[in-house]
Design an enzyme around this catalytic site. Structure first.
Site, PDB file in Angstrom:
ATOM      1  N   HIS A  15      33.587  41.419  38.791  1.00 39.67           N
ATOM      2  CA  HIS A  15      33.943  40.453  37.726  1.00 39.67           C
ATOM      3  C   HIS A  15      32.994  39.716  37.235  1.00 39.67           C
ATOM      4  O   HIS A  15      32.841  38.256  37.390  1.00 39.67           O
ATOM      5  CB  HIS A  15      35.312  39.680  37.821  1.00 39.67           C
ATOM      6  CG  HIS A  15      35.597  38.753  36.598  1.00 39.67           C
ATOM      7  ND1 HIS A  15      36.075  39.492  35.451  1.00 39.67           N
ATOM      8  CD2 HIS A  15      35.460  37.498  36.405  1.00 39.67           C
ATOM      9  CE1 HIS A  15      36.189  38.037  34.710  1.00 39.67           C
ATOM     10  NE2 HIS A  15      35.768  37.028  35.158  1.00 39.67           N
ATOM     11  N   ASP A  51      39.505  41.465  32.193  1.00 38.63           N
ATOM     12  CA  ASP A  51      38.670  42.574  31.719  1.00 38.63           C
ATOM     13  C   ASP A  51      39.464  43.823  31.245  1.00 38.63           C
ATOM     14  O   ASP A  51      39.182  44.487  30.325  1.00 38.63           O
ATOM     15  CB  ASP A  51      37.728  43.073  32.908  1.00 38.63           C
ATOM     16  CG  ASP A  51      37.014  41.998  33.486  1.00 38.63           C
ATOM     17  OD1 ASP A  51      36.513  40.991  32.741  1.00 38.63           O
ATOM     18  OD2 ASP A  51      36.884  41.880  34.693  1.00 38.63           O
TER      19      ASP A  51
END
Ligand SMILES: NC(=O)c1ccc[n+]([C@@H]2O[C@H](COP(=O)([O-])OP(=O)(O)OC[C@H]3O[C@@H](n4cnc5c(N)ncnc54)[C@H](O)[C@@H]3O)[C@@H](O)[C@H]2O)c1
Ligand SMILES: O=C(O)C[C@H](O)C(=O)O
Length: 333
Positions: free
Chosen positions: A179, A150
């Site tokens: 996530h 990310d």
């Protein structure tokens, strides 16, 4: 240091193992998978770097053998998404895989640092913790959910909207939360390269959404053949490298990672107060040390729109965490 990859023959496992074989801090590399791990190991063993490589299958106590002496265990074992699936849809299969591998680590390498890549990370990390609690070996400082992809995406996509791809390697944007989808909260207001006011708010909203749902882009493009593997291997190797450097004594290394907030009681309590919620795990910028988590940093100053993103993320995160905890059903610490 001995690094072990569980799921080493897979889409992530192979390139991740390749990158770890190239890391000079890795002196021993142990590969394990239900298929092909010995072949991948022999292939990597021809690379002219010092790390000794061995590969094992489940037969003949392979899991025990690969984990013996492990300092760091990385887990990319499990099935990836296909179009139309959420990460949570992977729980049915991956929860059991991660639970069984965690049991092996708890019994053979309970002091190893465990880095979980297998999805859904928001649930698989609590699964590892609960298995370790059952075996009486849980140390929250040594358990990490890998959310580095990310952060890597945030650097890439924001450098693109800034019109300068050369920034991709230097620009840093914290990404916090968890996530999956809305639990991924990029903090663009803390970008090391401030976003100029000439960039419209709709462009900013679009890039935030792209960071949150970047995984879907790859799942769609691969059209049934899996999800992020090469970019994940890059991100995973970056995170493992940081963990190894910190374990070796280098100070001041900070990386966002999904941790149990009791890993740093003071920092974790402050963060919970900032979040205004009793959330057990959260991906925050964590200072790494020789024991693993050294310090959990707070959110710092964030914008009103980022506060709203956090408010949306937290309830989903709590549900995902609870799902992992109750899967193992261990008593609370
Ligand atoms: N954290 C992240 O940012 C991130 C990013 C990308 C993918 N992922 C996740 O990583 C996982 C792996 O993805 P992939 O693309 O490498 O999948 P893959 O199917 O290519 O590879 C998975 C590997 O795991 C192995 N495996 C299955 N059960 C096992 C077991 N019990 N023990 C050991 N190995 C076992 C398989 O044989 C296979 O080689 C997926 O769950 C995916 O969603 C996470
Ligand atoms: O999207 C996925 O399922 C894989 C991974 O979590 C990603 O963010 O790319």
């Amino acid at each position: 240091m001995k690094a072990v990859v569980l799921g080493a023959a897979g889409g992530i496992g192979q390139p991740l193992s390749l990158l770890l074989k190239s890391n000079p801090l890795v002196t021993e590399l142990g590969l394990y998978d239900i298929v092909n791990a010995p072949g991948v190991a022999v292939d990597l063993s021809h690379i002219a770097t010092p790390a000794k490589v061995e590969g094992y299958l489940p037969a003949d106590d392979g899991l025990k053998k690969v984990l013996t002496g492990a300092d760091v265990v990385v887990i990319p074992a499990g099935i990836p998404r296909k179009p139309g699936m959420t990460r949570d849809d992977l729980f049915k299969i991956n929860a059991g895989i991660v639970r069984d591998l965690a049991t092996g680590i708890a019994t053979t390498a309970p002091k190893a640092f465990v880095l979980v890549i297998s999805n859904p990370v928001n649930s698989t990390v609590p699964i590892v913790a609960e298995v370790f609690k059952k075996h009486g070996v849980f140390d929250p400082k040594r358990l990490f959910g890998v959310c580095t992809l990310d952060v890597v995406r945030a650097s890439t996509f924001v450098s693109e909207i800034l019109g300068d791809r050369s920034l991709a390697t230097s620009i840093k944007i914290p990404v916090v939360g968890g996530h999956s989808g809305v639990t991924i909260v990029p903090l663009l207001s803390q970008s090391t390269h401030p976003i100029p006011s000439s960039i419209s708010s709709s462009t900013i909203d679009t890039v935030i959404n792209r960071i949150q749902f970047g995984g879907d882009e790859i799942v769609k493009a691969k059209d049934g053949a899996g999800s992020a593997t090469l970019s994940m291997a890059f991100a995973g190797a970056e995170f493992v490298g940081k963990v190894l450097r910190a374990k070796g004594g280098e100070k001041g290394i900070v990386a966002p990672t999904f941790v149990n907030l009791i890993a740093d009681a003071e920092g974790g309590a402050k963060l919970k107060a900032e979040l205004g919620a009793e959330v057990e795990y959260f991906s925050a910028p964590v200072e790494l040390g020789v024991e693993g988590v050294y310090k959990i940093n707070g959110l710092g100053t964030i914008s009103d729109s980022e506060k709203k993103l956090i408010q949306v993320a937290v309830p989903e995160l709590i549900t995902n965490i609870e799902k992992g905890v109750s899967f193992v059903g261990a008593p609370k610490l």
